[in-house]
Scaffold this motif. Sequence first.
Motif, PDB file in Angstrom:
ATOM      1  N   PRO B 315      46.234  34.532  61.334  1.00 30.68           N
ATOM      2  CA  PRO B 315      47.252  34.229  62.189  1.00 30.68           C
ATOM      3  C   PRO B 315      47.244  35.071  63.539  1.00 30.68           C
ATOM      4  O   PRO B 315      46.821  36.458  63.431  1.00 30.68           O
ATOM      5  CB  PRO B 315      48.799  34.379  61.590  1.00 30.68           C
ATOM      6  CG  PRO B 315      48.360  35.324  60.309  1.00 30.68           C
ATOM      7  CD  PRO B 315      47.089  35.109  60.128  1.00 30.68           C
ATOM      8  N   SER B 316      47.933  35.031  64.815  1.00 28.00           N
ATOM      9  CA  SER B 316      47.950  35.624  65.759  1.00 28.00           C
ATOM     10  C   SER B 316      48.986  36.774  65.763  1.00 28.00           C
ATOM     11  O   SER B 316      49.789  36.753  64.856  1.00 28.00           O
ATOM     12  CB  SER B 316      47.935  34.763  66.965  1.00 28.00           C
ATOM     13  OG  SER B 316      48.902  33.879  66.778  1.00 28.00           O
ATOM     14  N   ILE B 317      48.890  37.678  66.686  1.00 26.87           N
ATOM     15  CA  ILE B 317      49.760  38.915  66.611  1.00 26.87           C
ATOM     16  C   ILE B 317      51.020  38.304  67.357  1.00 26.87           C
ATOM     17  O   ILE B 317      50.583  38.188  68.635  1.00 26.87           O
ATOM     18  CB  ILE B 317      49.049  40.148  66.799  1.00 26.87           C
ATOM     19  CG1 ILE B 317      47.851  40.133  66.224  1.00 26.87           C
ATOM     20  CG2 ILE B 317      50.153  41.341  67.001  1.00 26.87           C
ATOM     21  CD1 ILE B 317      46.809  41.427  66.818  1.00 26.87           C
ATOM     22  N   THR B 318      52.290  38.252  66.901  1.00 24.32           N
ATOM     23  CA  THR B 318      53.310  38.044  67.861  1.00 24.32           C
ATOM     24  C   THR B 318      54.214  39.439  68.071  1.00 24.32           C
ATOM     25  O   THR B 318      54.203  40.196  67.098  1.00 24.32           O
ATOM     26  CB  THR B 318      54.082  36.796  67.477  1.00 24.32           C
ATOM     27  OG1 THR B 318      54.435  37.167  66.033  1.00 24.32           O
ATOM     28  CG2 THR B 318      53.149  35.720  66.995  1.00 24.32           C
TER      29      THR B 318
END
Lengths: 630, 630
Positions: B315-318
């Motif tokens: 997943p992307s870094i949020t």
Amino acid sequence: MVYLKNTPLEECLDSYKKEFSKLIEIDKIEPEDSLGRVCADNVYATRSVPHYVSSAMDGYAVKAEETVGANVDKPVELKFDKQAVYVDTGDAVPDGFDAVIKIEDVNKLQDGIEIIGAAFKGQHIRPIGEDIVAHELLLPKGKTIEPMDVAVMVASGTKKVLVTSEIKVAIIPTGDEIVSHKNNPQIGEIVDSNSHLFAALLKKWGANPVVYPIVKDDFKALKETVKDAAAKCHMVLLNAGSSAGKDDYSSEVINTLGEVYYHGVAIKPGKPTILGKAFDKPIIGVPGYPVSGFIVMEKIIKEIYHSLMEITSVPSITLKARLTKPAVSDLKHKEFIRVKVGKVKGKVVATPLGRGSALMNTIVHGDGLLTVPSNSEGHRAGEDVEIELFKQLDLEKTIMAVGSHDLCLDLIAKGVTPKYSLNSAHVGSLGGIMAIKKGQAHMAGVHLLDPESGKYNIPYIKRYISDEKVYLLSLAKRTQGIMVQKGNPLNIKQIGDLTKISIANRQKGAGTRVLLDYLLYQNGISPKEISGYNKEYFTHLDVAAQVKSGRVQAGMGIYAASKAMEIDFVPVFEESYDLLITEEFYKSEGFKVLHSVITSTSFKQEVNKLGGYNLKDCGNIISIEGSKKK
Amino acid sequence: MVYLKNTPLEECLDSYKKEFSKLIEIDKIEPEDSLGRVCADNVYATRSVPHYVSSAMDGYAVKAEETVGANVDKPVELKFDKQAVYVDTGDAVPDGFDAVIKIEDVNKLQDGIEIIGAAFKGQHIRPIGEDIVAHELLLPKGKTIEPMDVAVMVASGTKKVLVTSEIKVAIIPTGDEIVSHKNNPQIGEIVDSNSHLFAALLKKWGANPVVYPIVKDDFKALKETVKDAAAKCHMVLLNAGSSAGKDDYSSEVINTLGEVYYHGVAIKPGKPTILGKAFDKPIIGVPGYPVSGFIVMEKIIKEIYHSLMEITSVPSITLKARLTKPAVSDLKHKEFIRVKVGKVKGKVVATPLGRGSALMNTIVHGDGLLTVPSNSEGHRAGEDVEIELFKQLDLEKTIMAVGSHDLCLDLIAKGVTPKYSLNSAHVGSLGGIMAIKKGQAHMAGVHLLDPESGKYNIPYIKRYISDEKVYLLSLAKRTQGIMVQKGNPLNIKQIGDLTKISIANRQKGAGTRVLLDYLLYQNGISPKEISGYNKEYFTHLDVAAQVKSGRVQAGMGIYAASKAMEIDFVPVFEESYDLLITEEFYKSEGFKVLHSVITSTSFKQEVNKLGGYNLKDCGNIISIEGSKKK
């Protein structure tokens, strides 16, 4: 073994890094070849983008002042060429024109266009340099070049970009006991996996590893190899075996060729690190245990690499989590503890994993590191701590399984991929029940025999979980049996036969020990009648290895252990390996996916291929109400 | 232009991805070559690690039962060979021995050892399979292979690993106006940077891009190229120019060779995307604007790539941040808005950047994306939103500069690297003052002339910032002047000379316009006397381009703009370009680093090389007390 010092990490790094400036050369390369390289100097734009006044739309270039007053009731007509010129997106806006009207917004006439709205000066027009202005800074020195960086260089006229040269790092594995993974290791031989770990880490960072053949414990050979490596590479890593004698070899070799700056860094794992210099290059002794090696690579070598390359380093990804177990540490070292991270009941939790610096699997199955500084005794269970993640996690899509391990779990892991990932920690059945009780897991693999009732799992769950509703999902009946030598030369067929031979047993508390006791009782046999009953081993495999070696003739265990050790197996009992599941997880999307996996034909086929399982109840669910449920 | 549909992104992806199963082949490779590849099947351990019972320490193997009762007052003596055997770490523990005592803890005697503490069964002993058990799951299908994964495969006997084959992706740039970056583009020509952006993104993901030569707007040529690409690659990306006509070409070609599934995806930017299929392969039309292309690559092509490769995606870094400006969006599209992120006064703030889908710099200088779903009108200033970061940020080491831009800022950015990164957004001087007032920046570049007092910056700061103490750091006196044609053929020397010629002017409110008005007033000249005074342009470069083209003879601007356009420059005035600094930043470590950069000799040399600056006051600081300071 005595280390010269136990110097704090930051102190070592600060002074050591200063020793090596100007080690790296600079390459001049084309921007399209520069992905992932590091800018050796600021990169400036050569040309503005766009480099001419252009239309941002398909439509008509007009003069704004000639459109004033146009509306639906009073359209304005503009003649082609002098008042309106067709432009595609990206076309140059002709001299004297200062706005563009979208093609959808005009009425095309014979010799011109009709518009029903005024245009403002600059409408749909891209001025010169709207995106990039010639001579502006595109990329600062030290930046690692990303895809869009390549594009802006290409677009704004960069013909060549200065990047730091790839750094060559020699990796020298040493030790009489170390053998290549191409061989099958004998007893006492250790496969060289560290060289491949270090090489892969270096490649991932962008460096160029050069792995040398394994050097025996021979001072002269080692010295010559280091000399050769220092001549050909920018940095030399000596991967000494973990024993005292070998570490001393490394430091002696470095001291002969140059100088040891630090021997002993106050980190754990990783303490026996040696930082030296010879031929103006960093020569570094990295400890031999794989986890020590990993930590030293990540916390020391990477820092030195970034410093040499003048890379602006990207910080690690961190996450706040609540500790499920205490993480104690000594005061003398900065300690790096591997943890598993998950989200259960809306809380992010972190569970410390085994500390052993030989346990590679704690990195593979771990999610990150908890750093305990020196002068701290660590953290209590329940404390909130910051975890440095190995990579970004999707906690909403992670199923936390904590409990007894079984190979079927691995097949479930495969099945739920890529929708979910199954994150499993092996703490035994009772540990799994406690993890469910404490809200630290979604599910737990359990196989606990209650000797009084002869029933599996349910009595224990009722005993320990009293304040909530949980579910028990039947996974498999797992065959326990007697592991015997290949061909079963003594023709062992049942529990009673154990009285005639010598066995190896599991430690007190192990499920297999409980089962053996139960079966002996059922068969009216006293443990005293069994030779070797008190010979305790901690794993199925250890018992199997005893059988294989011929030191004992048999031992209780599971089919998989006998298969792993290539010995024979006499089935005697089917135990229930079930999954204990929280109510929250039972109601989740993740459970639906998991349930559809275990009831699929392909899962059943794969389990049957493993052997040693009976899947007749697989997928059945019962609910267990906590007696004290609120 | 009419799109066939405006289909929601998720709907397109879900059904389109299903069209392409089994497109990818499987490679069988050695584990040491597998870094970054994707497991095509579960990988199981072939051998346990350790594969024999081994010592975890340098020391003596003993029998625990023979050590019982040993203490300082009553040491126990153990004879060599029968009772105590020396083992190095990793050595096999001899048969019959069940504990190891560390070498530091024994007293060596002539024919044995003396111990002063008992050993427990299993002490410092590594059982077989302590780390890895034969047949256990090492890596699940879909996992991208990390360095430690390579090591565990090597250690546990994997000889070959099954990985998905590298996927080959054809990139076909098309359009009459597109030219290679090897050429110098003429007016109306656009450099093909997208192919290099797409290729770099694909490489970063692990795919293998194949960039085709640019194809002109020719239906037959395009069709033949797509046919060739589909035969040689797994996926084909058609990068059409952004105009309507060309998009239609792409969809027509796909429809001739196969079928268009979707034309028009409800995302912004990226709407004109075409998802098609021909020869059983994905053929995709990617829009031409660079930011549209980037978003389509990240949000559509990457998803398809992961699906084809069966990769378990990370997943992307949020990050949660407070919006400093509104981010409005339409209801019809899922919109991706680029933002800059920083931490000021303890708060993480996000500032939306320019929306233009041609602005590559919003990606290069942006930190991440704010996603506004369709059916949402966006967010108000002050709302907390979730940002998907391009990469992890170290917000504590980021200096947020928001204000007027100057090339000197780029040199500061270089100077503070790698300790800090300077994150700068260009919103003009007044925008910078407001950002400081609102706590959205650490510093702002300002150059505002107060026409009444003839003074720079301070009157404006006092007017707008009344409730806190701020600091003003002199950076440079920047030379404003008259940009004239090469060689200054009309011999223009001062403001008075402008009455004799035709000029291009900046828009109302621009600092340079304010300065021109001030200088005209000082010289007693009415704007009416200047031909072209009302010809407004939005940037220094646009004015310079007008001068260069010969349409006007002069224009006010800065030296850098004339240099960028390769025209001449007549200095007439020195304006003060200062840095307005918050009290918080003034007291920080970051400021110390910044101040040491701008007062260094190397900074001054580099600024002087740029030309057009005077650094005599550089580094001076004054404090400005807010009149209403609490």
